[in-house]
Design a protein around this motif. Structure first.
Motif, PDB file in Angstrom:
ATOM      1  N   ILE A 295      11.726  -6.458   6.304  1.00 32.12           N
ATOM      2  CA  ILE A 295      10.971  -7.333   5.404  1.00 32.12           C
ATOM      3  C   ILE A 295       9.795  -6.595   4.729  1.00 32.12           C
ATOM      4  O   ILE A 295       9.482  -6.844   3.576  1.00 32.12           O
ATOM      5  CB  ILE A 295      10.493  -8.575   6.189  1.00 32.12           C
ATOM      6  N   GLU A 296       9.168  -5.662   5.436  1.00 31.53           N
ATOM      7  CA  GLU A 296       8.051  -4.932   4.814  1.00 31.53           C
ATOM      8  C   GLU A 296       8.470  -3.656   4.086  1.00 31.53           C
ATOM      9  O   GLU A 296       8.004  -3.388   2.993  1.00 31.53           O
ATOM     10  CB  GLU A 296       6.983  -4.565   5.859  1.00 31.53           C
ATOM     11  N   PHE A 297       9.313  -2.849   4.729  1.00 27.53           N
ATOM     12  CA  PHE A 297       9.610  -1.534   4.141  1.00 27.53           C
ATOM     13  C   PHE A 297      11.109  -1.268   4.010  1.00 27.53           C
ATOM     14  O   PHE A 297      11.553  -0.126   4.094  1.00 27.53           O
ATOM     15  CB  PHE A 297       8.905  -0.425   4.935  1.00 27.53           C
TER      16      PHE A 297
ATOM     17  N   GLY B  77       5.008  -9.553  -3.424  1.00 24.68           N
ATOM     18  CA  GLY B  77       5.892  -8.783  -2.542  1.00 24.68           C
ATOM     19  C   GLY B  77       6.875  -9.650  -1.773  1.00 24.68           C
ATOM     20  O   GLY B  77       8.065  -9.374  -1.730  1.00 24.68           O
ATOM     21  N   HIS B  78       6.352 -10.695  -1.130  1.00 25.73           N
ATOM     22  CA  HIS B  78       7.199 -11.437  -0.181  1.00 25.73           C
ATOM     23  C   HIS B  78       7.925 -12.646  -0.755  1.00 25.73           C
ATOM     24  O   HIS B  78       9.014 -12.975  -0.317  1.00 25.73           O
ATOM     25  CB  HIS B  78       6.343 -11.936   0.996  1.00 25.73           C
ATOM     26  N   ILE B  79       7.255 -13.359  -1.639  1.00 25.06           N
ATOM     27  CA  ILE B  79       7.769 -14.687  -2.000  1.00 25.06           C
ATOM     28  C   ILE B  79       9.094 -14.684  -2.805  1.00 25.06           C
ATOM     29  O   ILE B  79       9.994 -15.470  -2.502  1.00 25.06           O
ATOM     30  CB  ILE B  79       6.662 -15.507  -2.722  1.00 25.06           C
TER      31      ILE B  79
ATOM     32  N   PHE C 111      -1.750 -10.585  -3.747  1.00 23.53           N
ATOM     33  CA  PHE C 111      -0.750  -9.874  -4.546  1.00 23.53           C
ATOM     34  C   PHE C 111       0.382  -9.369  -3.648  1.00 23.53           C
ATOM     35  O   PHE C 111       1.556  -9.510  -3.971  1.00 23.53           O
ATOM     36  CB  PHE C 111      -1.375  -8.716  -5.344  1.00 23.53           C
ATOM     37  N   HIS C 112       0.019  -8.788  -2.519  1.00 29.21           N
ATOM     38  CA  HIS C 112       1.054  -8.342  -1.576  1.00 29.21           C
ATOM     39  C   HIS C 112       1.892  -9.532  -1.098  1.00 29.21           C
ATOM     40  O   HIS C 112       3.120  -9.503  -1.145  1.00 29.21           O
ATOM     41  CB  HIS C 112       0.415  -7.639  -0.373  1.00 29.21           C
ATOM     42  N   ASP C 113       1.218 -10.564  -0.629  1.00 28.09           N
ATOM     43  CA  ASP C 113       1.938 -11.699  -0.036  1.00 28.09           C
ATOM     44  C   ASP C 113       2.826 -12.421  -1.046  1.00 28.09           C
ATOM     45  O   ASP C 113       3.959 -12.777  -0.734  1.00 28.09           O
ATOM     46  CB  ASP C 113       0.934 -12.720   0.558  1.00 28.09           C
TER      47      ASP C 113
END
Ligand SMILES: [Fe+2]
Length: 244
Positions: free
Chosen positions: A158-160, A116-118, A111-113
């Motif tokens: 990218i993360e925060f 969040g990222h895609i 779920f994060h990957d």
């Protein structure tokens, strides 16, 4: 490694639907409009109804900016991580958190990957930043000090990362977008949002086990390229790469 779609059971599908729906509702007026637009473009293959099939998702991603998802088991070494990103292969897990850990995880799950990222890899300036960042980072994994600095740059973008859009703070970092707690916390009085200055965080350790206290706001995704160039100019110019 490949995603084995038939391995997901009904409970996994229900957890995906729950997380997606909850976060999608919450982010309506909190996430970057660019992120929300990308999520909309991916809707046929990334939605609350079922766990995404990576092959289908890859078709959309590849067509937009040349990215594909690379399935990994969990956290990977910096060398491998930067290498993958520099080939436009974004590492993602295929496991999903269980019912007992819906709100807090120590390691990133699917779920994060994916949620969040895609999506933002569909945005050309952002995806170009990730690509250029990785090109630079992979040349310096032998130097512990630079590696740490580059990890901080990744962490606070990218993360925060947060971005100013139409005068308001909006979220674009995957660590916030995929976390119910953090995407609320960032708009509380306890969170400090500063203009993006490398000097403010590049030399400092960050905590991975608590909600962040400080966030650094960019004004556009093309700013990210400027900050990367600035980092290279100010912090790397004196570093001589060893001959192979
Ligand atoms: Fe992440």
């Amino acid at each position: 490694m490949k995603q084995i779609y038939t391995a997901y059971v009904n409970e996994d599908q229900a957890i995906w639907t729950y997380l997606f729906e909850r976060q999608e509702k919450l982010l309506v007026d909190k996430a970057s409009n660019e992120y929300l637009n990308c999520l909309k473009r991916l809707e046929p293959v990334l939605n609350k109804h079922k766990i995404p099939n990576f092959e289908q998702l890859n078709e959309y991603l590849y067509k937009a900016n040349g990215w594909v998802i690379e399935v990994v088991e969990g956290l990977i070494e910096p060398n491998e991580f930067f290498n993958l990103l520099s080939q436009k292969r974004f590492p993602a897990s295929t496991w999903l958190r269980d019912k007992a850990h819906l709100d807090y995880l120590q390691e990133p799950d699917m779920f994060h990957d994916i949620f969040g990222h895609i999506p933002l890899l569909m945005n050309t300036p952002f995806s170009q930043y990730v690509f250029e960042y990785a090109q630079l980072a992979k040349c310096h994994t032998h130097n512990e000090m630079i590696l740490k600095q580059m990890q901080r740059l990744y962490w606070f973008t990218i993360e925060f990362g947060v971005i100013k859009e139409l005068g308001q703070t909006r979220i674009y970092g995957a660590g916030i977008l995929s976390s119910i707690e953090e995407s609320k916390f960032i708009f509380s009085e306890k969170a400090h949002i500063y203009p993006f200055h490398l000097d403010d965080f590049i030399m400092k350790e960050y905590r991975i086990d608590i909600l962040q206290e400080n966030y650094y706001q960019i004004n556009s995704f093309t700013d990210l390229w400027e900050h990367l160039k600035e980092y290279e100019r100010l912090y790397l110019n004196h570093v001589v790469a060893p001959t192979p």
